[in-house]
Design an enzyme around this catalytic site. Structure first.
Site, PDB file in Angstrom:
ATOM      1  N   HIS A  82      37.475  33.825  49.682  1.00 47.23           N
ATOM      2  CA  HIS A  82      38.632  34.485  49.061  1.00 47.23           C
ATOM      3  C   HIS A  82      39.603  34.997  50.123  1.00 47.23           C
ATOM      4  CE1 HIS A  82      36.109  34.416  45.520  1.00 47.23           C
ATOM      5  NE2 HIS A  82      37.082  34.903  44.785  1.00 47.23           N
TER       6      HIS A  82
ATOM      7  N   GLU B 285      34.907  45.213  37.723  1.00 49.60           N
ATOM      8  CA  GLU B 285      34.155  44.362  38.645  1.00 49.60           C
ATOM      9  C   GLU B 285      34.955  44.234  39.925  1.00 49.60           C
ATOM     10  OE1 GLU B 285      33.729  40.216  37.584  1.00 49.60           O
ATOM     11  OE2 GLU B 285      35.759  40.100  36.790  1.00 49.60           O
TER      12      GLU B 285
ATOM     13  N   TYR C   2      55.509  27.985  43.549  1.00 50.59           N
ATOM     14  CA  TYR C   2      56.285  26.756  43.398  1.00 50.59           C
ATOM     15  C   TYR C   2      57.684  27.049  42.876  1.00 50.59           C
ATOM     16  CZ  TYR C   2      55.823  26.655  38.295  1.00 50.59           C
ATOM     17  OH  TYR C   2      55.913  26.955  36.962  1.00 50.59           O
TER      18      TYR C   2
ATOM     19  N   ARG D 198      64.269  32.649  45.357  1.00 55.35           N
ATOM     20  CA  ARG D 198      63.075  33.020  44.573  1.00 55.35           C
ATOM     21  C   ARG D 198      61.807  32.490  45.255  1.00 55.35           C
ATOM     22  NH1 ARG D 198      63.046  31.472  38.328  1.00 55.35           N
ATOM     23  NH2 ARG D 198      62.744  29.400  39.182  1.00 55.35           N
TER      24      ARG D 198
ATOM     25  N   ARG E 251      36.189  27.496  52.048  1.00 56.96           N
ATOM     26  CA  ARG E 251      36.404  28.381  50.901  1.00 56.96           C
ATOM     27  C   ARG E 251      35.901  29.803  51.166  1.00 56.96           C
ATOM     28  NH1 ARG E 251      34.445  30.771  46.552  1.00 56.96           N
ATOM     29  NH2 ARG E 251      35.635  30.718  44.613  1.00 56.96           N
TER      30      ARG E 251
HETATM   31  N1  PDD Z   1      32.051  34.956  42.866  1.00 55.05           N
HETATM   32  N2  PDD Z   1      32.817  38.509  39.337  1.00 55.05           N
HETATM   33  C1  PDD Z   1      33.684  37.673  39.939  1.00 55.05           C
HETATM   34  C2  PDD Z   1      35.142  37.864  39.695  1.00 55.05           C
HETATM   35  C3  PDD Z   1      33.204  36.632  40.765  1.00 55.05           C
HETATM   36  O1  PDD Z   1      34.073  35.792  41.341  1.00 55.05           O
HETATM   37  C4  PDD Z   1      31.813  36.497  40.961  1.00 55.05           C
HETATM   38  C5  PDD Z   1      31.241  35.411  41.824  1.00 55.05           C
HETATM   39  C6  PDD Z   1      30.945  37.395  40.337  1.00 55.05           C
HETATM   40  C7  PDD Z   1      29.439  37.294  40.466  1.00 55.05           C
HETATM   41  O2  PDD Z   1      28.973  36.162  39.799  1.00 55.05           O
HETATM   42  P1  PDD Z   1      27.571  35.486  40.236  1.00 55.05           P
HETATM   43  O3  PDD Z   1      26.575  36.576  40.293  1.00 55.05           O
HETATM   44  O4  PDD Z   1      27.310  34.496  39.159  1.00 55.05           O
HETATM   45  O5  PDD Z   1      27.776  34.862  41.598  1.00 55.05           O
HETATM   46  C8  PDD Z   1      31.487  38.379  39.518  1.00 55.05           C
HETATM   47  C9  PDD Z   1      31.562  33.887  43.703  1.00 55.05           C
HETATM   48  C10 PDD Z   1      30.391  34.284  44.513  1.00 55.05           C
HETATM   49  C11 PDD Z   1      32.717  33.337  44.517  1.00 55.05           C
HETATM   50  O6  PDD Z   1      33.792  33.219  43.963  1.00 55.05           O
HETATM   51  O7  PDD Z   1      32.530  32.972  45.692  1.00 55.05           O
END
Ligand code: PDD
Length: 286
Positions: free
Chosen positions: A104, A182, A35, A54, A102
């Site tokens: 990512h 993670e 934004y 920007r 939805r």
């Molecule tokens: N994502 N770490 C991150 C950053 C996450 O976004 C997720 C889950 C997990 C695993 O969490 P869980 O086992 O409770 O699903 C770990 C979900 C699936 C998503 O954003 O679609």
């Protein structure tokens, strides 16, 4: 009667109270957008070109195509300003990656969302100027609270995009010392010397419900579980898996284009997965 405020939304000027965007807009789902705010004094914008430049840099940095040429955005900014009652105004431009189911990783060609609004430019009162303002200091937490399942997921979206560019399915975040924390949307677990090892729960990882389930399954079947920091390349590391609600556990066979052990799904990974799937199957009613 007060004048109706007008917003620009994806091609239309509409009354602010009717201005809506789709619930699957990635701005709402992932904070996947950028934004600008520009001040306007009696019809003249302050440093308009610097703001537009920007805006363009921000779009490029997150790989969102500009919805139209910068010159057209400038025209829309002026038109939005003119349709609203404020002489001294702050005009907001917001661009998101657009609307999509939805996921990512953005799928296909998306049409970026463009909204522009104009509000009165706030002015400090004389009393405030005379007294000045008070501030506090805080440790910088931007964004260091991965244990919160927040929708501020822009970094995760960028990680997934980078993984896809490298023909990978997921990217794992490393800390300063290269410990595996993670994934963008998963937790990560390894088998090291026969034990199930995963990063301990702290502000650097989301406490995955599936991670817990994998740990529970391992404990129930007398596998050793270690919640500790770990790295790729540790001696005794034979398997890696990721966990999430959408995956249960999934074997990781390649990292950075190199095979994990023999590049085949790990035996213990698949065993843990089997235990988890069996537990899930008991949830289904006839
Ligand atoms: N994502 N770490 C991150 C950053 C996450 O976004 C997720 C889950 C997990 C695993 O969490 P869980 O086992 O409770 O699903 C770990 C979900 C699936 C998503 O954003 O679609």
């Amino acid at each position: 009667m007060s004048q109706t405020l007008i917003a620009y939304v994806n091609g239309d000027f509409i009354p602010l109270q009717n201005a809506t965007i789709h619930i699957e807009d990635r701005g709402f789902q992932f904070a996947d957008g950028i934004y600008e705010v520009i001040a306007c004094f009696g019809g003249t914008f302050l440093d308009l070109q610097a703001h537009l430049n920007r805006l363009q840099r921000s779009c490029e940095a997150v790989r969102i195509p500009l919805p139209c040429a910068l010159s057209e955005i400038a025209t829309l900014v002026l038109q939005t300003y003119e349709r609203n009652p404020y002489s001294d105004a702050m005009v907001y431009i917001q661009i998101t990656r657009g609307v999509a189911p939805r996921s990512h990783l953005p799928q296909g060609e998306l049409k970026p969302t463009l909204i522009i609004t104009s509000r009165q430019l706030p002015k400090p009162t004389d009393a405030k100027l005379a007294s000045g303002v008070h501030a506090i200091t805080l440790k910088d937490i931007r964004w260091k609270h991965c244990e919160i399942k927040s929708i501020a997921l822009l970094a995760s979206v960028l990680g997934k995009q980078e993984a896809a560019l490298q023909q990978a399915d997921e990217a794992f975040w490393l800390d300063e010392e290269d410990h595996i924390l993670e994934g963008c949307a998963t937790n990560v677990l390894a088998i090291i010397h026969g034990a199930l090892v995963t990063h301990p729960l702290d502000h650097q990882v989301l406490g995955g419900i599936t991670r817990d389930m994998a740990i529970r399954a391992a404990c129930e079947h007398s596998l050793t579980v270690e919640e500790r920091a770990w790295k790729l390349g540790e001696t005794g590391l034979t398997e890696i898996m990721m966990s999430s609600t959408t995956n249960a556990v999934m074997p990781i066979c390649f990292i950075n284009h190199q095979a994990v052990a023999d590049g085949e799904p790990g035996v213990l990974t698949m065993q843990i997965r089997k235990w988890m799937i069996e537990a899930m199957d008991t949830l289904r009613r006839e």
